[in-house]
Motif scaffolding. Structure first.
Motif, short mmCIF file in Angstrom:
data_model
loop_
_atom_site.label_atom_id
_atom_site.label_comp_id
_atom_site.label_asym_id
_atom_site.label_seq_id
_atom_site.Cartn_x
_atom_site.Cartn_y
_atom_site.Cartn_z
N GLN A 129 -31.54 -5.64 -12.51
CA GLN A 129 -30.53 -4.72 -12.01
C GLN A 129 -30.09 -3.69 -13.06
O GLN A 129 -29.41 -2.72 -12.73
N GLY A 130 -30.46 -3.93 -14.31
CA GLY A 130 -30.07 -3.00 -15.37
C GLY A 130 -28.58 -2.99 -15.65
O GLY A 130 -28.03 -2.00 -16.14
N LEU A 131 -27.90 -4.12 -15.36
CA LEU A 131 -26.44 -4.16 -15.46
C LEU A 131 -25.95 -4.00 -16.90
O LEU A 131 -24.95 -3.33 -17.15
N GLU A 133 -27.29 -2.47 -19.51
CA GLU A 133 -27.37 -1.09 -20.00
C GLU A 133 -26.37 -0.19 -19.28
O GLU A 133 -25.83 0.75 -19.86
N GLU A 134 -26.13 -0.47 -17.99
CA GLU A 134 -25.11 0.27 -17.26
C GLU A 134 -23.74 0.14 -17.94
O GLU A 134 -23.03 1.13 -18.13
N VAL A 135 -23.39 -1.09 -18.28
CA VAL A 135 -22.07 -1.34 -18.88
C VAL A 135 -21.99 -0.69 -20.26
O VAL A 135 -20.98 -0.06 -20.61
N GLY A 137 -23.62 1.91 -21.32
CA GLY A 137 -23.52 3.35 -21.14
C GLY A 137 -22.14 3.76 -20.66
O GLY A 137 -21.58 4.77 -21.14
N TRP A 138 -21.57 2.99 -19.75
CA TRP A 138 -20.24 3.29 -19.21
C TRP A 138 -19.20 3.24 -20.33
O TRP A 138 -18.37 4.14 -20.46
N HIS A 172 -16.31 -0.46 -11.16
CA HIS A 172 -17.75 -0.49 -11.38
C HIS A 172 -18.27 -1.93 -11.34
O HIS A 172 -19.28 -2.23 -10.71
N THR A 173 -17.53 -2.83 -11.98
CA THR A 173 -17.97 -4.22 -12.08
C THR A 173 -17.92 -4.94 -10.74
O THR A 173 -18.83 -5.70 -10.39
N ARG A 176 -20.81 -4.31 -8.63
CA ARG A 176 -22.01 -5.05 -9.10
C ARG A 176 -21.91 -6.53 -8.74
O ARG A 176 -22.92 -7.17 -8.43
N GLY A 239 -26.26 4.79 -4.95
CA GLY A 239 -26.54 3.42 -5.35
C GLY A 239 -27.01 2.52 -4.22
O GLY A 239 -27.37 1.37 -4.46
#
Length: 259
Positions: A129-131, A133-135, A137-138, A172-173, A176, A239
């Motif tokens: 899910q790339g979670l 790296e998402e976090v 980056g955020w 955001h979380t 997810r 998304g």
């Protein structure tokens, strides 16, 4: 909460107890991870960068539990007679706990017995899910936003901005978390060859897009839902990937259905 007869369990009841508990716990942990450091060291970009990996681990843990919970919810909602034909006849009737199922272990038989994904399967899904790296980056963008405040900005202003950041990160979380809950439900449905039914909560927070998806059915859990369209339906969220969530903070859930 004990599950005596899976077909009698209301999906709203399950979502409002187990899933809401997971959401509440994760939100409290998120605030507790960020605010104490900011209180003692100042609400700056440097301070936020200090807690990035702790936040990443928190999100990784919560989303992993969310997938396990999704499989447990799907199990409790599956048509019991159909499920009995597709798994070991001696397997124990499950009990639904906060983060999964507990009870007598499944016994070997001709069909699949385990109703929960293994830790390895969960980890693979979370990574896909790339979670993380998402976090990262955020939080990196949020730290830059704090750095952009004037050097003489009062601490109260910085703290208000940080609190806005934490609220945004929580939004955001939670989206997810819902994605991984549904991933767990899909995992269970694929394993036991169920289709999927899109379930929407019919309450005051219901939006036109989610209402348009309610009660749609897929005959295979490997298929994906087409996006809603028509009058009153807003532009599609980038998304959306054919399963809930349909939009940020979407509360829709897929449940197994006999095909």
């Amino acid at each position: 909460m004990s599950v005596e007869a899976p077909e009698q369990v209301r999906p709203d009841l399950l979502s409002d107890t187990t899933l809401r508990e997971l959401e509440g716990q994760t939100e409290r942990q998120l605030w507790a991870t960020i605010l104490p450091t900011a209180t003692t060291q100042g609400a700056t970009g440097a301070t936020l960068r200090l807690v990035v990996e702790r936040v990443v681990e928190l999100v990784r843990s919560a989303t992993s539990r969310a997938m396990t919970l999704g499989a447990a919810l799907a199990h409790s909602l599956a048509p019991s007679a159909v499920l009995a034909d597709r798994r070991a006849p001696t397997a124990a009737v499950p009990r639904l706990g906060f983060l999964g199922l507990s009870g007598s272990p499944d016994r070997p038989a001709g069909g699949p017995t385990s109703t929960l994904p293994t830790p390895g399967q969960v980890a693979t899904t979370v990574v896909s899910q790339g979670l993380e790296e998402e976090v990262r980056g955020w939080l990196g963008r949020a730290a830059a936003a704090l750095d952009s405040l004037p050097a003489g900005a009062p601490p109260e202003r910085r703290m208000r901005r940080l609190e806005q950041i934490v609220r945004g990160l929580w939004g955001h979380t939670v989206t997810r978390l819902h994605r991984l809950v549904n991933a767990g439900a899909v995992w269970f449905s694929e394993r036991f060859e169920f289709g999927l039914l899109w379930h929407t909560r019919n309450d005051e927070r219901l939006c036109p897009s989610c209402w348009a998806m309610n009660a749609r059915v897929l005959t295979s859990a490997r298929a994906r839902f087409a996006a809603p369209s028509g009058e009153g339906i807003p532009a599609l969220w980038e998304g959306f990937a054919g399963l809930p969530p349909l939009h940020p903070r979407c509360r829709c859930f897929v449940r197994p259905v006999a095909r």
